[in-house]
Design a protein around this motif. Structure first.
Motif, mmCIF file in Angstrom:
data_model
loop_
_atom_site.group_PDB
_atom_site.id
_atom_site.type_symbol
_atom_site.label_atom_id
_atom_site.label_comp_id
_atom_site.label_asym_id
_atom_site.label_seq_id
_atom_site.Cartn_x
_atom_site.Cartn_y
_atom_site.Cartn_z
ATOM 1 N N ALA A 30 0.726 -1.236 -0.003
ATOM 2 C CA ALA A 30 0.003 0.029 -0.149
ATOM 3 C C ALA A 30 0.774 1.151 -0.037
ATOM 4 C CB ALA A 30 -0.977 -0.018 1.191
ATOM 5 N N TYR A 31 2.171 1.224 0.675
ATOM 6 C CA TYR A 31 2.922 2.375 0.906
ATOM 7 C C TYR A 31 3.480 2.687 -0.737
ATOM 8 C CZ TYR A 31 6.906 5.170 1.923
ATOM 9 O OH TYR A 31 7.898 6.012 2.131
ATOM 10 N N LEU A 32 4.042 1.473 -1.398
ATOM 11 C CA LEU A 32 4.455 1.762 -2.479
ATOM 12 C C LEU A 32 3.460 2.112 -3.493
ATOM 13 C CD1 LEU A 32 6.916 -1.209 -2.778
ATOM 14 C CD2 LEU A 32 7.427 0.784 -2.797
ATOM 15 N N GLY A 33 2.179 1.755 -3.351
ATOM 16 C CA GLY A 33 1.163 2.301 -4.223
ATOM 17 C C GLY A 33 0.940 3.896 -3.824
ATOM 18 N N PHE A 34 1.150 4.067 -2.915
ATOM 19 C CA PHE A 34 0.915 5.708 -2.379
ATOM 20 C C PHE A 34 2.091 6.325 -3.126
ATOM 21 C CE2 PHE A 34 1.743 9.081 0.482
ATOM 22 C CZ PHE A 34 0.583 9.931 0.212
ATOM 23 N N LEU A 35 3.540 5.758 -2.904
ATOM 24 C CA LEU A 35 4.444 6.331 -3.744
ATOM 25 C C LEU A 35 4.126 6.388 -5.064
ATOM 26 C CD1 LEU A 35 7.448 4.961 -2.083
ATOM 27 C CD2 LEU A 35 6.519 7.348 -1.762
ATOM 28 N N GLY A 36 3.648 5.557 -5.983
ATOM 29 C CA GLY A 36 3.348 5.783 -6.999
ATOM 30 C C GLY A 36 2.284 6.670 -7.443
ATOM 31 N N TYR A 37 1.229 7.106 -6.736
ATOM 32 C CA TYR A 37 0.355 7.888 -6.811
ATOM 33 C C TYR A 37 0.965 9.223 -6.662
ATOM 34 C CZ TYR A 37 -3.581 10.947 -5.979
ATOM 35 O OH TYR A 37 -4.703 11.979 -6.011
ATOM 36 N N CYS A 38 1.877 9.489 -5.518
ATOM 37 C CA CYS A 38 2.727 10.610 -5.488
ATOM 38 C C CYS A 38 3.449 10.944 -6.634
ATOM 39 C CB CYS A 38 3.415 10.736 -4.298
ATOM 40 S SG CYS A 38 2.339 10.584 -2.609
ATOM 41 N N SER A 39 4.201 9.982 -7.119
ATOM 42 C CA SER A 39 5.113 10.157 -8.372
ATOM 43 C C SER A 39 4.307 10.976 -9.336
ATOM 44 C CB SER A 39 5.881 9.007 -8.868
ATOM 45 O OG SER A 39 5.089 8.099 -9.048
ATOM 46 N N GLY A 40 3.210 10.257 -9.935
ATOM 47 C CA GLY A 40 2.224 10.748 -10.702
ATOM 48 C C GLY A 40 1.592 12.316 -10.651
ATOM 49 N N LEU A 41 1.464 12.710 -9.360
ATOM 50 C CA LEU A 41 1.262 13.822 -9.038
ATOM 51 C C LEU A 41 2.474 14.822 -9.416
ATOM 52 C CD1 LEU A 41 -0.954 13.705 -5.579
ATOM 53 C CD2 LEU A 41 -1.782 13.928 -7.902
ATOM 54 N N LEU A 42 3.712 14.178 -8.762
ATOM 55 C CA LEU A 42 5.030 15.062 -9.045
ATOM 56 C C LEU A 42 5.158 15.369 -10.592
ATOM 57 C CD1 LEU A 42 7.405 16.232 -7.480
ATOM 58 C CD2 LEU A 42 8.369 14.105 -7.910
ATOM 59 N N ASP A 43 4.672 14.202 -11.393
ATOM 60 C CA ASP A 43 4.833 14.319 -12.878
ATOM 61 C C ASP A 43 4.135 15.479 -13.351
ATOM 62 O OD1 ASP A 43 5.713 13.399 -15.194
ATOM 63 O OD2 ASP A 43 3.834 12.498 -15.614
ATOM 64 N N GLY A 59 -4.624 13.760 -16.333
ATOM 65 C CA GLY A 59 -3.874 12.296 -16.328
ATOM 66 C C GLY A 59 -4.144 11.294 -15.322
ATOM 67 N N LEU A 60 -5.317 11.084 -15.267
ATOM 68 C CA LEU A 60 -5.747 10.105 -14.036
ATOM 69 C C LEU A 60 -5.414 8.825 -14.587
ATOM 70 C CD1 LEU A 60 -9.277 11.556 -13.076
ATOM 71 C CD2 LEU A 60 -7.480 11.767 -11.870
ATOM 72 N N HIS A 61 -5.280 8.602 -15.882
ATOM 73 C CA HIS A 61 -4.873 7.317 -16.456
ATOM 74 C C HIS A 61 -3.592 6.985 -15.867
ATOM 75 C CE1 HIS A 61 -4.176 10.036 -19.497
ATOM 76 N NE2 HIS A 61 -3.350 9.249 -19.942
ATOM 77 N N ARG A 62 -2.766 8.001 -16.117
ATOM 78 C CA ARG A 62 -1.386 8.084 -15.668
ATOM 79 C C ARG A 62 -0.958 7.602 -14.482
ATOM 80 N NH1 ARG A 62 0.193 12.615 -17.025
ATOM 81 N NH2 ARG A 62 -0.486 12.579 -19.079
ATOM 82 N N GLN A 63 -1.755 8.227 -13.330
ATOM 83 C CA GLN A 63 -1.739 8.168 -11.991
ATOM 84 C C GLN A 63 -1.975 6.666 -11.512
ATOM 85 O OE1 GLN A 63 -4.007 11.003 -10.055
ATOM 86 N NE2 GLN A 63 -2.836 12.810 -10.993
ATOM 87 N N LEU A 64 -3.069 6.360 -12.261
ATOM 88 C CA LEU A 64 -3.401 4.726 -12.157
ATOM 89 C C LEU A 64 -2.423 3.858 -12.727
ATOM 90 C CD1 LEU A 64 -5.690 2.640 -11.056
ATOM 91 C CD2 LEU A 64 -6.579 2.798 -13.287
ATOM 92 N N LEU A 65 -1.693 4.098 -13.830
ATOM 93 C CA LEU A 65 -0.614 3.548 -14.496
ATOM 94 C C LEU A 65 0.546 3.335 -13.347
ATOM 95 C CD1 LEU A 65 0.547 1.652 -16.657
ATOM 96 C CD2 LEU A 65 1.701 3.978 -17.414
ATOM 97 N N TYR A 66 0.948 4.515 -12.817
ATOM 98 C CA TYR A 66 1.926 4.491 -11.757
ATOM 99 C C TYR A 66 1.831 3.747 -10.532
ATOM 100 C CZ TYR A 66 4.557 8.349 -14.036
ATOM 101 O OH TYR A 66 5.107 9.200 -14.801
ATOM 102 N N VAL A 67 0.503 3.790 -9.990
ATOM 103 C CA VAL A 67 0.123 3.152 -9.087
ATOM 104 C C VAL A 67 0.243 1.508 -9.324
ATOM 105 C CG1 VAL A 67 -1.934 2.460 -7.213
ATOM 106 C CG2 VAL A 67 -1.451 4.804 -8.075
ATOM 107 N N THR A 68 -0.314 1.096 -10.162
ATOM 108 C CA THR A 68 -0.358 -0.285 -10.495
ATOM 109 C C THR A 68 1.152 -0.886 -10.986
ATOM 110 O OG1 THR A 68 -0.810 0.201 -12.835
ATOM 111 C CG2 THR A 68 -2.475 -0.547 -11.318
ATOM 112 N N SER A 69 1.864 0.141 -11.586
ATOM 113 C CA SER A 69 3.378 -0.528 -11.654
ATOM 114 C C SER A 69 4.195 -0.504 -10.377
ATOM 115 C CB SER A 69 3.896 0.488 -12.900
ATOM 116 O OG SER A 69 3.881 1.673 -12.446
ATOM 117 N N PHE A 70 3.843 0.576 -9.604
ATOM 118 C CA PHE A 70 4.768 0.376 -8.257
ATOM 119 C C PHE A 70 4.337 -0.464 -7.449
ATOM 120 C CE2 PHE A 70 6.547 4.555 -9.604
ATOM 121 C CZ PHE A 70 7.174 4.669 -8.447
#
Length: 136
Positions: free
Chosen positions: A32-45, A57-68
């Protein structure tokens, strides 16, 4: 130069022996923490590219979450495997060298032997002194 564990294949992320271990749980807080980091990296992007941070880019944020989460899952599998190998080696060493690791008394008796009660407390509560004298 040490080459590590015998039979170790270099540059292999997850060996075949790792399949015998149980998989990490999907509700693991580390995932869950890594998923949150993925979400934060999408926001930072979005912030770096000067887009609306939360809505673009909600689809991009979802992609970051799932990949993390996906990458974190395999990192957790590798971590569990490395701990299992270390535990296996440690227990094998302890089993093959019993003279270095003598059996100890139970933890309860060690606790009561090491515990010192003041004489004043003993006079106030005879039940505790009876309990301690039985454990010794």
């Amino acid at each position: 130069m040490m080459s590590g564990r015998p039979g170790r294949v270099p540059l292999k992320f997850l060996p075949d022996e790792a399949r015998s271990l149980p998989p990490p749980k999907l509700n693991d807080p580390r995932l869950a923490y890594l998923g949150f980091l993925g979400y934060c990296s999408g926001l930072l992007d979005n912030a770096i590219r000067r887009r609306p941070v939360m809505t673009a880019g909600l689809h991009r944020q979802l992609l970051y979450v799932t990949s993390f989460v996906f990458i974190g899952y395999y990192f957790l599998k590798r971590q569990d495997y490395m701990y299992a190998v270390r535990d296996h080696d440690m227990f094998a060493y302890v089993k093959s060298h019993p003279e270095d690791f003598p059996e100890k008394a139970s933890s309860c008796s060690r606790f009561f032997v090491s515990m010192k009660i003041s004489p004043r407390y003993r006079q106030q509560s005879p039940q505790h002194t009876r309990l301690i004298s039985v454990q010794l």
